[in-house]
Write a protein that holds these residues in place. Structure first.
Motif, short mmCIF file in Angstrom:
data_model
loop_
_atom_site.label_atom_id
_atom_site.label_comp_id
_atom_site.label_asym_id
_atom_site.label_seq_id
_atom_site.Cartn_x
_atom_site.Cartn_y
_atom_site.Cartn_z
N HIS A 84 -3.46 3.75 -7.79
CA HIS A 84 -3.27 2.97 -6.57
C HIS A 84 -4.57 2.24 -6.25
O HIS A 84 -5.65 2.82 -6.36
CB HIS A 84 -2.86 3.88 -5.40
CG HIS A 84 -1.65 4.70 -5.67
ND1 HIS A 84 -0.37 4.22 -5.50
CD2 HIS A 84 -1.52 5.98 -6.12
CE1 HIS A 84 0.49 5.17 -5.81
NE2 HIS A 84 -0.18 6.24 -6.20
N GLU A 85 -4.46 0.98 -5.86
CA GLU A 85 -5.64 0.19 -5.54
C GLU A 85 -6.49 0.90 -4.48
O GLU A 85 -6.00 1.23 -3.39
CB GLU A 85 -5.19 -1.19 -5.02
CG GLU A 85 -6.27 -2.02 -4.36
CD GLU A 85 -7.47 -2.25 -5.25
OE1 GLU A 85 -8.61 -2.15 -4.73
OE2 GLU A 85 -7.27 -2.52 -6.45
N PRO A 86 -7.77 1.18 -4.79
CA PRO A 86 -8.60 1.97 -3.87
C PRO A 86 -8.73 1.38 -2.47
O PRO A 86 -8.89 2.11 -1.50
CB PRO A 86 -9.97 1.99 -4.57
CG PRO A 86 -9.67 1.78 -6.01
CD PRO A 86 -8.48 0.89 -6.05
N PHE A 87 -8.63 0.05 -2.37
CA PHE A 87 -8.74 -0.59 -1.06
C PHE A 87 -7.47 -1.37 -0.71
O PHE A 87 -7.51 -2.33 0.05
CB PHE A 87 -9.99 -1.49 -1.02
CG PHE A 87 -11.24 -0.75 -1.37
CD1 PHE A 87 -11.80 0.17 -0.48
CD2 PHE A 87 -11.85 -0.93 -2.61
CE1 PHE A 87 -12.94 0.88 -0.82
CE2 PHE A 87 -13.00 -0.23 -2.95
CZ PHE A 87 -13.54 0.69 -2.05
N GLY A 88 -6.36 -0.89 -1.27
CA GLY A 88 -5.08 -1.55 -1.03
C GLY A 88 -4.27 -0.97 0.11
O GLY A 88 -3.34 -1.60 0.60
N ALA A 89 -4.60 0.26 0.51
CA ALA A 89 -3.89 0.93 1.62
C ALA A 89 -2.38 0.96 1.38
O ALA A 89 -1.60 0.67 2.28
CB ALA A 89 -4.22 0.26 2.95
N GLU A 90 -1.99 1.35 0.19
CA GLU A 90 -0.56 1.42 -0.13
C GLU A 90 0.08 2.61 0.58
O GLU A 90 -0.48 3.71 0.60
CB GLU A 90 -0.36 1.59 -1.65
CG GLU A 90 -0.88 0.44 -2.49
CD GLU A 90 -0.75 0.73 -3.97
OE1 GLU A 90 0.33 1.21 -4.39
OE2 GLU A 90 -1.74 0.52 -4.71
N GLU A 91 1.27 2.40 1.12
CA GLU A 91 2.02 3.47 1.78
C GLU A 91 3.26 3.78 0.94
O GLU A 91 4.15 2.94 0.78
CB GLU A 91 2.44 3.05 3.19
CG GLU A 91 3.14 4.16 3.96
CD GLU A 91 3.50 3.76 5.38
OE1 GLU A 91 4.07 4.61 6.11
OE2 GLU A 91 3.22 2.60 5.77
N ILE A 92 3.30 4.98 0.39
CA ILE A 92 4.40 5.40 -0.49
C ILE A 92 4.78 6.83 -0.17
O ILE A 92 3.94 7.74 -0.23
CB ILE A 92 3.98 5.29 -1.99
CG1 ILE A 92 3.53 3.87 -2.34
CG2 ILE A 92 5.14 5.72 -2.89
CD1 ILE A 92 2.91 3.74 -3.73
N ASP A 93 6.04 7.05 0.18
CA ASP A 93 6.58 8.42 0.37
C ASP A 93 5.70 9.27 1.28
O ASP A 93 5.20 10.33 0.89
CB ASP A 93 6.74 9.12 -0.99
CG ASP A 93 7.75 8.43 -1.88
OD1 ASP A 93 8.66 7.78 -1.34
OD2 ASP A 93 7.61 8.52 -3.11
N ASP A 94 5.49 8.82 2.50
CA ASP A 94 4.75 9.57 3.52
C ASP A 94 3.27 9.78 3.14
O ASP A 94 2.61 10.66 3.67
CB ASP A 94 5.40 10.93 3.78
CG ASP A 94 4.81 11.63 5.01
OD1 ASP A 94 4.63 10.96 6.04
OD2 ASP A 94 4.49 12.83 4.92
N ARG A 99 -9.45 4.79 -0.81
CA ARG A 99 -10.72 5.51 -0.72
C ARG A 99 -11.07 5.72 0.76
O ARG A 99 -11.13 4.80 1.54
CB ARG A 99 -11.83 4.73 -1.42
CG ARG A 99 -13.22 5.31 -1.25
CD ARG A 99 -13.29 6.81 -1.60
NE ARG A 99 -13.50 7.07 -3.00
CZ ARG A 99 -12.91 8.07 -3.67
NH1 ARG A 99 -12.05 8.89 -3.05
NH2 ARG A 99 -13.16 8.27 -4.94
N GLY A 100 -11.27 6.99 1.11
CA GLY A 100 -11.59 7.35 2.48
C GLY A 100 -10.38 7.73 3.32
O GLY A 100 -10.55 8.12 4.47
N SER A 101 -9.19 7.65 2.76
CA SER A 101 -8.00 7.99 3.55
C SER A 101 -8.05 9.43 4.04
O SER A 101 -7.72 9.73 5.20
CB SER A 101 -6.73 7.75 2.73
OG SER A 101 -6.80 8.43 1.48
#
Length: 381
Positions: A84-94, A99-101
């Motif tokens: 997953h893109e480290p700075f993409g902030a993808e939201e998948i399945d809750d 990076r840093g989430s």
């Protein structure tokens, strides 16, 4: 809920990897979010593109302040490719990836949204609610040290640090003592090593002495266990056909309450001196990180309030726990003469910290907002 998730995603899209930090961009995003909700904040420059941020909801002054605290920097992405893109902030399945989430923009955003909820409630607070976002926790705690120096948090009685805990409530954490040992030797031709002094060999003697002779002096802690020592990095040598004249070793020591870092340092210096006295080895040692362990009092009323609040909100019985990492509390608590109650509680999972494909669970994130809001209202009402 959508506003809270969108705000977290905005923070995750900012690269604040430390080094170099770049926390100013995170601070500006936070200031904008707070300002749109009627809360003014102050950005404190701490270096090139680096900053702290302080915001405050004023109370009547009848109680000590409560501090919501978190750091804005993250570790680097690393060399291993992410799914997953480290700075993409993808939201998948809750899950929200980035990076840093987990460590710890998820907790940081939740504190901010909780502060906004407290402000919107219109309830008069008996003490100030302070939000403190720091720079540099991942490396040298520069932000926390500056806040201590300028008195930004004077008058505080309790602090919530939203480091990753998977929603558990940590009331103790280990300290950190990072040491660098440098071995000095003498170069010579690789075919004639007897004419040189091998700095790597001498570091090896020291490593063996650490394993065979060094013993911690400590009392087992009920929440944290015992101390640990990790030989973390080693570097040395010029090229393959030269006797190495320098070798550097870095050690990560994690301590428990009651241990004296100066005593540990003295014991290690004694080992080095012993090796020097029986060989041609020469060593130097320096401390590059020194953070004390954290342990709240067993009868602390803020801890009780927090545990009771979480139990009531989420239905299961919460118990005080400890964690092996350390936080900005190592800087803040001593500045209050150890008279500052601190909990560590965040939506991220500590096992996700510093890993590829780091994520925070959406439900944990939303639940943490509810918890922080309720803690603030109960403590400050």
């Amino acid at each position: 809920m959508k506003e809270a998730i969108d705000f977290l995603k905005d923070l995750l899209k900012i690269n604040s990897s430390n080094p170099p930090g770049n926390e100013i961009m995170v601070a500006m995003a936070i200031a904008k979010q707070l300002r749109e909700s009627g809360i003014e904040s102050t950005i404190q420059p701490v270096g090139n593109n680096r900053a702290n941020l302080i915001a405050r909801i004023k109370g009547t002054g009848h109680k000590k302040s409560l501090v919501f605290c978190g750091h804005m920097d993250t570790v680097s992405v690393g060399e291993i490719p992410w799914e997953h893109e480290p700075f993409g902030a993808e939201e998948i399945d809750d899950r929200i990836y980035g990076r840093g989430s987990s460590d710890m923009k998820g907790g940081l955003a939740a504190l901010i949204m909780a502060m906004i909820e407290v402000s919107k409630s219109g309830i008069t607070l008996e003490g100030d609610l302070i939000f403190a976002a720091t720079a540099g926790e991942e490396v040298d705690c520069i932000g926390a040290n500056i806040m201590v120096a300028d008195g930004s948090l004077n008058g505080a009685g309790a602090m919530v640090i939203a480091e990753p805990s998977d929603g558990e409530i940590f009331v103790a954490h280990k300290g950190a003592l990072w040491l660098e040992v440098i071995s000095y030797g003498k170069t010579a031709h690789g075919s004639m090593p007897e004419h040189g002094i091998n700095a790597i060999d001498n570091i090896n003697y020291f490593i063996n002495a650490l394993h065979d002779k060094f013993k911690f002096k400590y009392k087992e802690d009920i929440l944290l266990g015992g101390p640990t020592l990790n030989i973390a990095t080693i570097s040395g040598g010029v090229q393959v056909n030269v006797v190495p004249d320098m070798c550097k070793l870095q050690i990560d020591i994690r301590t428990v309450p009651g241990q004296n870092h100066q005593e540990i340092l003295s014991d290690i210096k004694a080992l080095l001196a012993e090796i020097e006295s029986s060989s041609k080895a020469k060593f130097d040692i320096k401390v590059f990180n020194d953070k004390v362990a954290l342990k709240n009092k067993s009868d602390d009323q803020f801890i009780k309030l927090t545990l009771d609040t979480a139990t009531e909100l989420f239905g299961s019985r919460y118990k005080a726990k400890g964690v092996t990492y350390c936080t900005d509390a190592s800087i803040f608590v001593p500045s209050f003469n150890n008279n500052l109650s601190v909990i560590i509680c965040g939506p991220g999972e500590e096992t996700q910290a510093h890993k590829p494909n780091e994520y925070v669970k959406t439900k944990k994130y939303i639940d943490s907002i509810k918890l922080y809001k309720e803690i603030a209202l109960r403590y400050l009402k």
